[in-house]
Design a protein around this motif. Structure first.
Motif, PDB file in Angstrom:
ATOM      1  N   ASN A 132       0.923  -1.225   0.102  1.00 50.69           N
ATOM      2  CA  ASN A 132       0.113   0.039   0.200  1.00 50.69           C
ATOM      3  C   ASN A 132       0.918   1.227  -0.122  1.00 50.69           C
ATOM      4  O   ASN A 132       0.688   2.349  -0.695  1.00 50.69           O
ATOM      5  CB  ASN A 132      -0.932  -0.013   1.048  1.00 50.69           C
TER       6      ASN A 132
ATOM      7  N   LYS B  27       0.777   4.067  -2.987  1.00 52.16           N
ATOM      8  CA  LYS B  27       0.716   5.655  -2.475  1.00 52.16           C
ATOM      9  C   LYS B  27       1.690   6.402  -3.207  1.00 52.16           C
ATOM     10  O   LYS B  27       1.542   7.373  -3.941  1.00 52.16           O
ATOM     11  CB  LYS B  27       0.521   5.948  -1.051  1.00 52.16           C
TER      12      LYS B  27
ATOM     13  N   THR C 124      -5.955   6.764  -3.848  1.00 47.56           N
ATOM     14  CA  THR C 124      -7.098   6.602  -3.041  1.00 47.56           C
ATOM     15  C   THR C 124      -7.678   5.035  -2.982  1.00 47.56           C
ATOM     16  O   THR C 124      -7.924   4.611  -1.950  1.00 47.56           O
ATOM     17  CB  THR C 124      -8.253   7.120  -4.051  1.00 47.56           C
ATOM     18  N   LYS C 125      -7.124   4.117  -3.889  1.00 46.22           N
ATOM     19  CA  LYS C 125      -7.043   2.578  -3.716  1.00 46.22           C
ATOM     20  C   LYS C 125      -6.345   2.281  -2.453  1.00 46.22           C
ATOM     21  O   LYS C 125      -6.781   1.416  -1.808  1.00 46.22           O
ATOM     22  CB  LYS C 125      -6.801   1.883  -4.842  1.00 46.22           C
TER      23      LYS C 125
ATOM     24  N   ASP D  50      -5.273   4.063   0.072  1.00 48.40           N
ATOM     25  CA  ASP D  50      -5.916   4.544   1.261  1.00 48.40           C
ATOM     26  C   ASP D  50      -7.045   3.569   1.635  1.00 48.40           C
ATOM     27  O   ASP D  50      -7.384   3.197   2.894  1.00 48.40           O
ATOM     28  CB  ASP D  50      -6.709   5.843   1.268  1.00 48.40           C
ATOM     29  N   ILE D  51      -8.071   3.171   0.712  1.00 42.18           N
ATOM     30  CA  ILE D  51      -9.080   2.322   0.876  1.00 42.18           C
ATOM     31  C   ILE D  51      -8.638   0.845   1.419  1.00 42.18           C
ATOM     32  O   ILE D  51      -9.208   0.537   2.292  1.00 42.18           O
ATOM     33  CB  ILE D  51     -10.057   2.244  -0.247  1.00 42.18           C
ATOM     34  N   LYS D  52      -7.548   0.414   1.065  1.00 46.51           N
ATOM     35  CA  LYS D  52      -7.122  -0.989   1.327  1.00 46.51           C
ATOM     36  C   LYS D  52      -6.577  -0.797   2.720  1.00 46.51           C
ATOM     37  O   LYS D  52      -6.667  -1.630   3.678  1.00 46.51           O
ATOM     38  CB  LYS D  52      -5.914  -1.359   0.375  1.00 46.51           C
ATOM     39  N   ASP D  53      -5.896   0.459   3.077  1.00 43.77           N
ATOM     40  CA  ASP D  53      -5.526   0.557   4.608  1.00 43.77           C
ATOM     41  C   ASP D  53      -6.353   0.626   5.546  1.00 43.77           C
ATOM     42  O   ASP D  53      -6.636   0.032   6.452  1.00 43.77           O
ATOM     43  CB  ASP D  53      -4.731   1.962   4.577  1.00 43.77           C
ATOM     44  N   LYS D  54      -7.567   1.381   5.427  1.00 41.10           N
ATOM     45  CA  LYS D  54      -9.014   1.314   6.066  1.00 41.10           C
ATOM     46  C   LYS D  54      -9.507   0.004   6.142  1.00 41.10           C
ATOM     47  O   LYS D  54      -9.796  -0.304   7.098  1.00 41.10           O
ATOM     48  CB  LYS D  54      -9.729   2.384   5.492  1.00 41.10           C
ATOM     49  N   LEU D  55      -9.522  -0.842   5.122  1.00 46.59           N
ATOM     50  CA  LEU D  55     -10.153  -2.072   5.198  1.00 46.59           C
ATOM     51  C   LEU D  55      -9.216  -3.033   6.048  1.00 46.59           C
ATOM     52  O   LEU D  55      -9.719  -4.044   6.697  1.00 46.59           O
ATOM     53  CB  LEU D  55     -10.210  -2.798   3.755  1.00 46.59           C
TER      54      LEU D  55
END
Length: 69
Positions: free
Chosen positions: A6, A10, A37-38, A40-45
């Motif tokens: 990730n 980034k 953005t992808k 960041d989404i993976k980090d949140k998941l």
């Protein structure tokens, strides 16, 4: 390992975005923003998954404690 990927995504996204801005290539700029953005989404998941695992382990630990008593 996913965290490193990730971070790489980034960084490469930022580089694409900067390249796009510098050359006036909107496609590269937008692709770079999308990559960021992808990531960041993976980090949140990943964070959400870790939180769920922690809560599940906590619940199982309490269940085991009650079972032992």
């Amino acid at each position: 390992m996913a965290d490193l990927q990730n971070e790489f995504d980034k960084a490469s996204g930022k580089a694409k975005e900067a390249f796009g801005e510098a050359t006036g290539n909107k496609s590269a700029e937008n692709e770079g923003k999308a990559d960021q953005t992808k990531a960041d989404i993976k980090d949140k998941l990943n964070e959400a998954g870790d939180a769920i695992k922690d809560k599940a382990n906590e619940a199982l630990g309490k269940f085991q404690d009650n079972k032992d008593n």
